[in-house]
Design an enzyme around this catalytic site. Structure first.
Site, PDB file in Angstrom:
ATOM      1  NE  ARG A  72     -11.790  51.773  12.041  1.00  0.00           N
ATOM      2  CZ  ARG A  72     -10.470  51.702  12.045  1.00  0.00           C
ATOM      3  NH1 ARG A  72      -9.824  51.017  11.106  1.00  0.00           N
ATOM      4  NH2 ARG A  72      -9.761  52.291  12.976  1.00  0.00           N
ATOM      5  CG  HIS A 116      -5.965  56.327  11.075  1.00  0.00           C
ATOM      6  ND1 HIS A 116      -6.752  55.241  10.733  1.00  0.00           N
ATOM      7  CD2 HIS A 116      -4.700  55.960  10.764  1.00  0.00           C
ATOM      8  CE1 HIS A 116      -5.996  54.279  10.220  1.00  0.00           C
ATOM      9  NE2 HIS A 116      -4.733  54.695  10.228  1.00  0.00           N
ATOM     10  CD  GLU A 161      -3.011  49.843  13.305  1.00  0.00           C
ATOM     11  OE1 GLU A 161      -1.921  50.384  13.025  1.00  0.00           O
ATOM     12  OE2 GLU A 161      -3.521  48.956  12.591  1.00  0.00           O
ATOM     13  CG  ASN A 288      -6.886  47.751  12.951  1.00  0.00           C
ATOM     14  OD1 ASN A 288      -8.097  47.547  12.923  1.00  0.00           O
ATOM     15  ND2 ASN A 288      -6.371  48.963  12.817  1.00  0.00           N
ATOM     16  CE1 TYR A 290      -3.690  45.399   7.124  1.00  0.00           C
ATOM     17  CE2 TYR A 290      -3.412  46.148   9.380  1.00  0.00           C
ATOM     18  CZ  TYR A 290      -3.944  46.315   8.122  1.00  0.00           C
ATOM     19  OH  TYR A 290      -4.750  47.401   7.866  1.00  0.00           O
ATOM     20  CD  GLU A 357      -6.652  49.570   9.727  1.00  0.00           C
ATOM     21  OE1 GLU A 357      -5.531  49.111   9.377  1.00  0.00           O
ATOM     22  OE2 GLU A 357      -6.811  50.713  10.186  1.00  0.00           O
TER      23      GLU A 357
END
Length: 450
Positions: A72, A116, A161, A288, A290, A357
Protein backbone atom coordinates in the site's frame (compact mmCIF):
# COMPACT_ATOMS: atom_id res chain seq x y z
CA UNK A 1 -15.27 -20.76 5.00
CA UNK A 2 -13.68 -17.33 4.57
CA UNK A 3 -10.76 -16.92 2.21
CA UNK A 4 -7.24 -16.70 3.69
CA UNK A 5 -6.19 -13.34 5.03
CA UNK A 6 -3.87 -11.43 2.70
CA UNK A 7 -0.88 -9.58 4.12
CA UNK A 8 0.76 -6.34 3.13
CA UNK A 9 2.82 -3.42 4.32
CA UNK A 10 2.36 0.32 3.77
CA UNK A 11 4.06 3.68 3.27
CA UNK A 12 2.94 7.09 2.03
CA UNK A 13 4.44 9.41 -0.55
CA UNK A 14 5.51 12.43 1.51
CA UNK A 15 6.83 10.21 4.29
CA UNK A 16 9.23 8.19 2.13
CA UNK A 17 9.73 9.57 -1.38
CA UNK A 18 11.78 12.75 -0.91
CA UNK A 19 12.73 14.43 -4.21
CA UNK A 20 10.16 17.13 -3.56
CA UNK A 21 11.59 19.46 -6.21
CA UNK A 22 12.53 16.81 -8.79
CA UNK A 23 10.77 15.18 -11.70
CA UNK A 24 8.37 18.07 -12.21
CA UNK A 25 6.72 17.74 -8.79
CA UNK A 26 5.01 20.87 -7.51
CA UNK A 27 4.81 22.05 -3.89
CA UNK A 28 2.34 20.49 -1.47
CA UNK A 29 0.82 21.86 1.71
CA UNK A 30 3.26 19.71 3.70
CA UNK A 31 6.23 21.33 1.99
CA UNK A 32 4.85 24.71 3.00
CA UNK A 33 3.75 23.70 6.51
CA UNK A 34 6.95 21.91 7.49
CA UNK A 35 8.93 24.92 6.28
CA UNK A 36 7.42 27.08 9.02
CA UNK A 37 9.43 27.20 12.26
CA UNK A 38 7.89 25.23 15.10
CA UNK A 39 5.49 23.10 13.10
CA UNK A 40 7.57 19.88 13.20
CA UNK A 41 8.99 18.65 16.49
CA UNK A 42 12.58 18.22 15.34
CA UNK A 43 12.53 20.96 12.69
CA UNK A 44 12.76 18.50 9.78
CA UNK A 45 10.68 17.95 6.65
CA UNK A 46 10.07 15.37 3.94
CA UNK A 47 12.35 16.87 1.33
CA UNK A 48 14.62 13.80 1.47
CA UNK A 49 12.71 11.44 3.78
CA UNK A 50 13.78 7.87 2.89
CA UNK A 51 14.68 8.89 -0.68
CA UNK A 52 12.46 6.11 -2.01
CA UNK A 53 12.09 8.10 -5.24
CA UNK A 54 15.70 7.12 -6.02
CA UNK A 55 15.93 3.90 -4.00
CA UNK A 56 12.95 2.06 -5.37
CA UNK A 57 14.98 -1.02 -6.26
CA UNK A 58 16.17 -1.36 -2.64
CA UNK A 59 12.65 -1.02 -1.30
CA UNK A 60 11.29 -3.50 -3.85
CA UNK A 61 13.93 -6.01 -2.74
CA UNK A 62 12.80 -5.54 0.87
CA UNK A 63 9.17 -6.10 -0.12
CA UNK A 64 10.05 -9.19 -2.11
CA UNK A 65 12.10 -10.73 0.68
CA UNK A 66 9.37 -9.89 3.18
CA UNK A 67 6.98 -11.98 1.10
CA UNK A 68 3.94 -9.70 1.29
CA UNK A 69 0.90 -10.10 -0.92
CA UNK A 70 0.44 -6.36 -1.35
CA UNK A 71 2.11 -2.98 -0.99
CA UNK A 72 0.00 0.00 0.00
CA UNK A 73 1.49 3.30 -1.14
CA UNK A 74 0.15 6.73 -1.93
CA UNK A 75 0.42 8.85 -5.03
CA UNK A 76 1.69 12.38 -4.48
CA UNK A 77 -0.95 14.51 -6.19
CA UNK A 78 1.55 17.36 -6.79
CA UNK A 79 3.96 14.92 -8.46
CA UNK A 80 1.46 13.90 -11.12
CA UNK A 81 -0.58 17.13 -11.37
CA UNK A 82 1.53 19.96 -9.92
CA UNK A 83 -1.18 22.62 -9.99
CA UNK A 84 -3.96 20.33 -8.78
CA UNK A 85 -5.73 20.80 -12.11
CA UNK A 86 -4.93 20.85 -15.78
CA UNK A 87 -2.13 18.96 -17.45
CA UNK A 88 -0.54 15.90 -15.92
CA UNK A 89 3.20 15.65 -15.36
CA UNK A 90 4.47 12.81 -17.56
CA UNK A 91 7.61 12.25 -15.46
CA UNK A 92 5.55 11.86 -12.31
CA UNK A 93 3.12 9.47 -13.97
CA UNK A 94 6.02 7.41 -15.25
CA UNK A 95 7.41 7.06 -11.73
CA UNK A 96 4.20 5.46 -10.46
CA UNK A 97 3.70 3.43 -13.61
CA UNK A 98 7.13 1.87 -13.14
CA UNK A 99 6.37 1.24 -9.47
CA UNK A 100 3.17 -0.61 -10.35
CA UNK A 101 4.93 -2.65 -13.03
CA UNK A 102 7.79 -3.52 -10.68
CA UNK A 103 5.38 -4.65 -7.98
CA UNK A 104 3.38 -6.81 -10.36
CA UNK A 105 6.60 -8.28 -11.72
CA UNK A 106 7.50 -9.31 -8.17
CA UNK A 107 4.08 -10.87 -7.58
CA UNK A 108 2.97 -8.08 -5.22
CA UNK A 109 -0.43 -6.43 -5.64
CA UNK A 110 -0.30 -2.61 -5.74
CA UNK A 111 -2.76 -0.85 -3.42
CA UNK A 112 -2.53 2.83 -4.39
CA UNK A 113 -4.07 5.62 -2.33
CA UNK A 114 -4.95 8.83 -4.14
CA UNK A 115 -4.62 11.19 -1.19
CA UNK A 116 -2.43 10.93 1.89
CA UNK A 117 -2.56 14.60 2.98
CA UNK A 118 -0.27 16.23 0.38
CA UNK A 119 -2.67 18.66 -1.31
CA UNK A 120 -1.10 20.67 -4.14
CA UNK A 121 -0.36 24.11 -2.70
CA UNK A 122 -2.24 25.99 -5.48
CA UNK A 123 -5.47 24.28 -4.37
CA UNK A 124 -4.90 25.30 -0.77
CA UNK A 125 -4.24 28.84 -1.97
CA UNK A 126 -7.66 28.70 -3.66
CA UNK A 127 -9.37 27.64 -0.41
CA UNK A 128 -8.27 24.07 0.26
CA UNK A 129 -10.66 21.37 1.43
CA UNK A 130 -13.23 23.85 2.83
CA UNK A 131 -13.80 24.82 -0.82
CA UNK A 132 -16.24 22.60 -2.71
CA UNK A 133 -14.21 23.11 -5.87
CA UNK A 134 -11.38 21.03 -4.35
CA UNK A 135 -13.70 18.02 -4.38
CA UNK A 136 -14.31 18.53 -8.09
CA UNK A 137 -10.59 18.87 -8.78
CA UNK A 138 -9.98 15.66 -6.83
CA UNK A 139 -12.46 13.77 -9.01
CA UNK A 140 -10.68 15.01 -12.15
CA UNK A 141 -7.34 13.84 -10.73
CA UNK A 142 -8.83 10.46 -9.81
CA UNK A 143 -10.13 9.92 -13.34
CA UNK A 144 -6.72 10.72 -14.80
CA UNK A 145 -5.01 8.24 -12.45
CA UNK A 146 -7.55 5.56 -13.26
CA UNK A 147 -6.79 6.07 -16.93
CA UNK A 148 -3.04 5.92 -16.37
CA UNK A 149 -2.81 2.97 -13.95
CA UNK A 150 -6.24 1.35 -13.76
CA UNK A 151 -5.37 -1.28 -16.33
CA UNK A 152 -2.89 -2.77 -13.82
CA UNK A 153 -3.76 -1.48 -10.35
CA UNK A 154 -7.30 -2.63 -9.62
CA UNK A 155 -7.85 -1.85 -5.90
CA UNK A 156 -7.73 1.82 -4.91
CA UNK A 157 -8.45 3.96 -1.90
CA UNK A 158 -9.43 7.58 -2.40
CA UNK A 159 -8.50 9.10 0.97
CA UNK A 160 -6.32 8.06 3.84
CA UNK A 161 -7.70 9.18 7.21
CA UNK A 162 -9.81 12.15 6.09
CA UNK A 163 -10.39 12.94 9.77
CA UNK A 164 -6.74 14.03 9.95
CA UNK A 165 -7.11 16.10 6.78
CA UNK A 166 -10.11 17.95 8.18
CA UNK A 167 -9.62 18.21 11.92
CA UNK A 168 -5.87 18.12 12.46
CA UNK A 169 -5.35 20.34 9.42
CA UNK A 170 -8.20 22.84 9.75
CA UNK A 171 -9.32 22.75 13.43
CA UNK A 172 -6.31 21.89 15.60
CA UNK A 173 -3.82 23.29 13.09
CA UNK A 174 -1.17 20.72 14.01
CA UNK A 175 -1.06 19.20 10.51
CA UNK A 176 -0.86 20.96 7.17
CA UNK A 177 -2.15 23.46 6.23
CA UNK A 178 -2.09 24.51 9.89
CA UNK A 179 -5.38 26.41 10.02
CA UNK A 180 -7.46 26.79 13.20
CA UNK A 181 -10.94 27.28 11.78
CA UNK A 182 -13.37 24.87 13.49
CA UNK A 183 -16.35 25.58 11.23
CA UNK A 184 -14.21 25.12 8.13
CA UNK A 185 -12.93 21.84 9.53
CA UNK A 186 -16.43 20.40 9.37
CA UNK A 187 -16.82 21.75 5.84
CA UNK A 188 -13.50 20.13 4.91
CA UNK A 189 -14.73 16.83 6.35
CA UNK A 190 -17.86 16.98 4.22
CA UNK A 191 -15.90 17.81 1.09
CA UNK A 192 -13.47 14.91 1.57
CA UNK A 193 -16.44 12.55 1.73
CA UNK A 194 -18.06 14.18 -1.27
CA UNK A 195 -14.77 14.03 -3.17
CA UNK A 196 -14.50 10.33 -2.40
CA UNK A 197 -17.90 9.66 -3.96
CA UNK A 198 -17.17 11.89 -6.95
CA UNK A 199 -13.80 10.20 -7.45
CA UNK A 200 -15.28 6.72 -7.26
CA UNK A 201 -17.78 7.56 -10.00
CA UNK A 202 -15.11 9.25 -12.11
CA UNK A 203 -12.79 6.27 -11.82
CA UNK A 204 -15.52 3.79 -12.69
CA UNK A 205 -16.41 5.82 -15.76
CA UNK A 206 -12.86 5.21 -16.97
CA UNK A 207 -12.30 1.70 -15.61
CA UNK A 208 -15.56 0.06 -14.46
CA UNK A 209 -13.89 -2.97 -12.87
CA UNK A 210 -11.89 -1.00 -10.29
CA UNK A 211 -12.59 -1.62 -6.62
CA UNK A 212 -12.62 1.81 -4.96
CA UNK A 213 -12.71 2.23 -1.20
CA UNK A 214 -11.78 4.72 1.49
CA UNK A 215 -9.47 4.40 4.51
CA UNK A 216 -10.63 5.67 7.91
CA UNK A 217 -8.79 5.95 11.21
CA UNK A 218 -11.26 4.56 13.72
CA UNK A 219 -11.12 4.19 17.50
CA UNK A 220 -12.90 2.35 20.26
CA UNK A 221 -13.97 5.31 22.43
CA UNK A 222 -14.17 4.74 26.19
CA UNK A 223 -15.25 7.10 28.98
CA UNK A 224 -13.09 7.36 32.08
CA UNK A 225 -14.53 8.15 35.55
CA UNK A 226 -15.14 11.85 36.03
CA UNK A 227 -15.32 12.68 32.33
CA UNK A 228 -18.26 14.58 30.87
CA UNK A 229 -20.29 11.92 28.99
CA UNK A 230 -21.08 14.47 26.27
CA UNK A 231 -17.36 14.73 25.49
CA UNK A 232 -17.15 11.05 24.63
CA UNK A 233 -20.29 11.36 22.49
CA UNK A 234 -18.77 14.18 20.46
CA UNK A 235 -15.39 12.43 20.18
CA UNK A 236 -17.04 9.26 18.90
CA UNK A 237 -19.27 11.20 16.53
CA UNK A 238 -16.40 13.18 15.05
CA UNK A 239 -13.87 10.37 14.87
CA UNK A 240 -16.12 7.46 13.90
CA UNK A 241 -19.77 8.29 13.37
CA UNK A 242 -19.34 11.19 10.95
CA UNK A 243 -17.60 8.95 8.42
CA UNK A 244 -19.43 5.66 8.97
CA UNK A 245 -22.90 7.20 9.17
CA UNK A 246 -22.37 9.16 5.95
CA UNK A 247 -20.94 6.24 3.99
CA UNK A 248 -23.20 3.52 5.38
CA UNK A 249 -26.47 5.32 6.17
CA UNK A 250 -26.46 8.60 4.23
CA UNK A 251 -26.60 10.84 7.30
CA UNK A 252 -24.45 12.55 9.89
CA UNK A 253 -24.69 11.84 13.63
CA UNK A 254 -27.48 13.87 15.21
CA UNK A 255 -25.12 15.40 17.75
CA UNK A 256 -23.22 16.97 14.82
CA UNK A 257 -26.30 18.36 13.09
CA UNK A 258 -28.39 19.64 15.99
CA UNK A 259 -26.35 22.84 16.28
CA UNK A 260 -26.13 22.59 20.08
CA UNK A 261 -22.45 21.68 20.22
CA UNK A 262 -20.87 22.66 16.94
CA UNK A 263 -19.07 25.95 16.38
CA UNK A 264 -21.11 28.70 14.76
CA UNK A 265 -21.30 28.16 11.03
CA UNK A 266 -20.44 24.45 11.05
CA UNK A 267 -22.33 23.23 7.99
CA UNK A 268 -23.43 19.62 8.58
CA UNK A 269 -27.19 20.21 8.34
CA UNK A 270 -29.15 20.53 5.10
CA UNK A 271 -26.86 18.31 3.05
CA UNK A 272 -29.33 15.55 2.24
CA UNK A 273 -28.61 15.44 -1.50
CA UNK A 274 -24.85 15.17 -0.95
CA UNK A 275 -25.32 12.51 1.73
CA UNK A 276 -27.58 10.44 -0.50
CA UNK A 277 -24.81 10.54 -3.09
CA UNK A 278 -22.08 9.61 -0.57
CA UNK A 279 -24.18 6.75 0.83
CA UNK A 280 -22.89 3.41 -0.46
CA UNK A 281 -20.02 4.93 -2.44
CA UNK A 282 -17.29 2.77 -0.85
CA UNK A 283 -16.90 -0.70 -2.33
CA UNK A 284 -14.62 -1.55 0.58
CA UNK A 285 -13.67 0.18 3.82
CA UNK A 286 -10.16 0.38 5.17
CA UNK A 287 -9.58 0.57 8.91
CA UNK A 288 -6.45 2.17 10.33
CA UNK A 289 -6.13 1.25 13.99
CA UNK A 290 -3.41 2.03 16.49
CA UNK A 291 -5.01 2.63 19.89
CA UNK A 292 -8.31 3.15 21.70
CA UNK A 293 -9.43 6.58 22.90
CA UNK A 294 -10.04 7.02 26.62
CA UNK A 295 -11.91 10.25 27.22
CA UNK A 296 -10.97 11.54 30.67
CA UNK A 297 -11.87 14.57 32.76
CA UNK A 298 -10.29 17.86 31.87
CA UNK A 299 -6.74 18.18 33.14
CA UNK A 300 -5.66 14.51 33.09
CA UNK A 301 -3.39 12.47 30.83
CA UNK A 302 -2.80 13.13 27.15
CA UNK A 303 -0.91 11.17 24.51
CA UNK A 304 1.29 12.49 21.74
CA UNK A 305 -0.80 13.45 18.71
CA UNK A 306 -4.08 13.28 20.65
CA UNK A 307 -5.24 16.88 20.38
CA UNK A 308 -8.52 17.86 22.00
CA UNK A 309 -8.72 20.90 19.69
CA UNK A 310 -9.46 18.44 16.91
CA UNK A 311 -12.94 17.94 18.42
CA UNK A 312 -14.48 21.40 18.25
CA UNK A 313 -17.70 21.66 20.21
CA UNK A 314 -16.84 18.95 22.73
CA UNK A 315 -17.06 19.85 26.43
CA UNK A 316 -13.61 20.12 28.08
CA UNK A 317 -11.84 16.76 28.30
CA UNK A 318 -8.43 15.13 28.12
CA UNK A 319 -7.27 11.90 26.57
CA UNK A 320 -6.22 9.52 29.34
CA UNK A 321 -4.43 6.47 27.90
CA UNK A 322 -3.56 3.61 30.23
CA UNK A 323 -0.25 1.73 30.17
CA UNK A 324 1.30 -0.02 28.38
CA UNK A 325 2.06 2.87 26.03
CA UNK A 326 3.98 3.19 22.79
CA UNK A 327 6.62 5.87 22.23
CA UNK A 328 3.80 8.04 20.86
CA UNK A 329 2.05 7.83 24.22
CA UNK A 330 -0.67 5.66 22.71
CA UNK A 331 -2.27 2.88 24.72
CA UNK A 332 -1.66 -0.64 23.48
CA UNK A 333 -4.97 -2.52 23.37
CA UNK A 334 -5.61 -5.01 20.60
CA UNK A 335 -9.17 -5.63 21.82
CA UNK A 336 -10.02 -2.18 20.45
CA UNK A 337 -9.22 -3.34 16.93
CA UNK A 338 -11.55 -6.31 17.28
CA UNK A 339 -14.33 -4.01 18.53
CA UNK A 340 -13.80 -1.47 15.73
CA UNK A 341 -13.95 -4.19 13.07
CA UNK A 342 -17.16 -5.55 14.57
CA UNK A 343 -18.66 -2.06 14.52
CA UNK A 344 -17.79 -1.43 10.88
CA UNK A 345 -19.02 -4.88 9.86
CA UNK A 346 -22.36 -4.15 11.53
CA UNK A 347 -22.61 -0.70 9.93
CA UNK A 348 -21.79 -1.94 6.43
CA UNK A 349 -23.09 -5.51 6.11
CA UNK A 350 -21.40 -7.41 3.31
CA UNK A 351 -18.85 -4.67 2.56
CA UNK A 352 -15.29 -6.05 2.43
CA UNK A 353 -13.00 -4.66 5.12
CA UNK A 354 -9.24 -4.21 5.14
CA UNK A 355 -6.98 -3.38 8.05
CA UNK A 356 -4.97 -0.86 6.05
CA UNK A 357 -2.63 0.36 8.81
CA UNK A 358 -1.63 -1.16 12.12
CA UNK A 359 1.66 -0.77 13.92
CA UNK A 360 3.51 1.02 16.69
CA UNK A 361 6.44 3.28 17.43
CA UNK A 362 8.85 2.07 20.09
CA UNK A 363 12.35 3.12 21.17
CA UNK A 364 14.05 0.41 19.14
CA UNK A 365 16.98 -1.40 20.74
CA UNK A 366 20.15 -1.33 18.64
CA UNK A 367 22.32 -4.38 19.27
CA UNK A 368 26.15 -4.33 19.25
CA UNK A 369 26.13 -6.13 15.91
CA UNK A 370 24.06 -3.32 14.35
CA UNK A 371 20.75 -5.16 14.29
CA UNK A 372 17.54 -3.86 15.89
CA UNK A 373 15.77 -6.11 18.39
CA UNK A 374 12.25 -4.63 18.56
CA UNK A 375 10.46 -7.19 20.72
CA UNK A 376 7.78 -4.66 21.73
CA UNK A 377 6.74 -4.26 18.10
CA UNK A 378 6.65 -8.02 17.55
CA UNK A 379 4.37 -8.38 20.59
CA UNK A 380 2.15 -5.55 19.34
CA UNK A 381 1.75 -7.10 15.90
CA UNK A 382 1.17 -10.56 17.36
CA UNK A 383 -1.63 -9.31 19.59
CA UNK A 384 -3.31 -7.28 16.86
CA UNK A 385 -3.16 -10.08 14.31
CA UNK A 386 -4.85 -12.31 16.87
CA UNK A 387 -7.56 -9.64 17.22
CA UNK A 388 -8.09 -9.68 13.45
CA UNK A 389 -8.42 -13.46 13.54
CA UNK A 390 -11.04 -13.19 16.29
CA UNK A 391 -12.96 -10.57 14.34
CA UNK A 392 -12.93 -12.76 11.23
CA UNK A 393 -14.07 -15.76 13.24
CA UNK A 394 -16.98 -13.66 14.53
CA UNK A 395 -18.01 -12.83 10.95
CA UNK A 396 -16.28 -9.55 10.11
CA UNK A 397 -15.36 -9.78 6.38
CA UNK A 398 -11.73 -8.70 6.80
CA UNK A 399 -9.75 -9.54 3.66
CA UNK A 400 -6.38 -7.87 4.26
CA UNK A 401 -3.99 -6.95 7.05
CA UNK A 402 -1.46 -4.25 6.16
CA UNK A 403 1.27 -3.39 8.65
CA UNK A 404 2.48 0.16 9.16
CA UNK A 405 5.18 0.71 8.11
CA UNK A 406 7.79 -0.77 5.82
CA UNK A 407 10.33 1.93 6.72
CA UNK A 408 11.09 4.33 9.53
CA UNK A 409 10.10 7.59 7.89
CA UNK A 410 9.04 11.23 8.26
CA UNK A 411 6.30 10.96 10.86
CA UNK A 412 4.48 14.22 10.09
CA UNK A 413 4.48 16.69 13.02
CA UNK A 414 6.77 14.32 14.97
CA UNK A 415 9.44 14.49 12.27
CA UNK A 416 11.94 11.66 12.58
CA UNK A 417 11.51 11.25 16.34
CA UNK A 418 9.12 8.30 15.98
CA UNK A 419 9.97 4.96 14.38
CA UNK A 420 7.15 2.72 13.15
CA UNK A 421 9.08 0.74 10.54
CA UNK A 422 9.88 -2.92 10.14
CA UNK A 423 13.07 -1.58 8.57
CA UNK A 424 15.33 1.02 10.16
CA UNK A 425 16.58 3.84 7.93
CA UNK A 426 19.98 5.06 9.10
CA UNK A 427 20.11 8.87 9.38
CA UNK A 428 22.42 10.43 6.84
CA UNK A 429 23.28 7.34 4.83
CA UNK A 430 19.62 6.19 4.56
CA UNK A 431 20.91 2.62 4.72
CA UNK A 432 18.07 0.16 5.22
CA UNK A 433 18.49 -2.23 8.19
CA UNK A 434 15.71 -4.81 8.64
CA UNK A 435 14.64 -5.12 12.28
CA UNK A 436 13.76 -8.29 14.13
CA UNK A 437 10.10 -7.50 13.43
CA UNK A 438 10.80 -7.66 9.69
CA UNK A 439 12.12 -11.22 10.02
CA UNK A 440 9.26 -12.10 12.36
CA UNK A 441 6.61 -10.78 9.94
CA UNK A 442 8.20 -12.66 7.03
CA UNK A 443 8.24 -15.88 9.06
CA UNK A 444 4.66 -15.31 10.19
CA UNK A 445 3.50 -14.96 6.59
CA UNK A 446 5.32 -18.16 5.61
CA UNK A 447 3.76 -19.99 8.55
CA UNK A 448 0.27 -18.78 7.64
CA UNK A 449 0.71 -20.15 4.15
CA UNK A 450 1.86 -23.50 5.43
Amino acid sequence: MSSPLRFGVATSAYQVEGAVAQGGRGPSIWDTFSGRPGTVLDGTDGSVACDSYHRGAEDLALLTELGVDSYRFSIAWPRVQPDGSGAMNAEGLDYYSRLVDDLLGAGIAPLPTLYHWDLPQPLEDAGGWPSRDTAARFADYAALMAGALGDRATTWSTHNEPWCTAFLGYAAGVFAPGRREPANAYLAAHHTLLSHALAADAMHAVAPALQVGIVLNLYDVRTEPGADPKAAIVVDAGQNGLWLDALCHGRYPEVLTSGDLLPTGAPLAGLDDDLAYIHGSAQWIGVNYYTPYRVGPSGSGGGVGQDTDAFPGAPPFTFAPRPPLTAMGWEVDAAGLEQVLARVAAAAPGTPLKVTENGASFPDVLQPDGTVQDDDRIAYLTEHLAAVDRARAAGAPVEDYVAWSLLDNFEWAQGYTQTFGLVSVEPGTLRRVPKASYSWYAAHLRSRRG
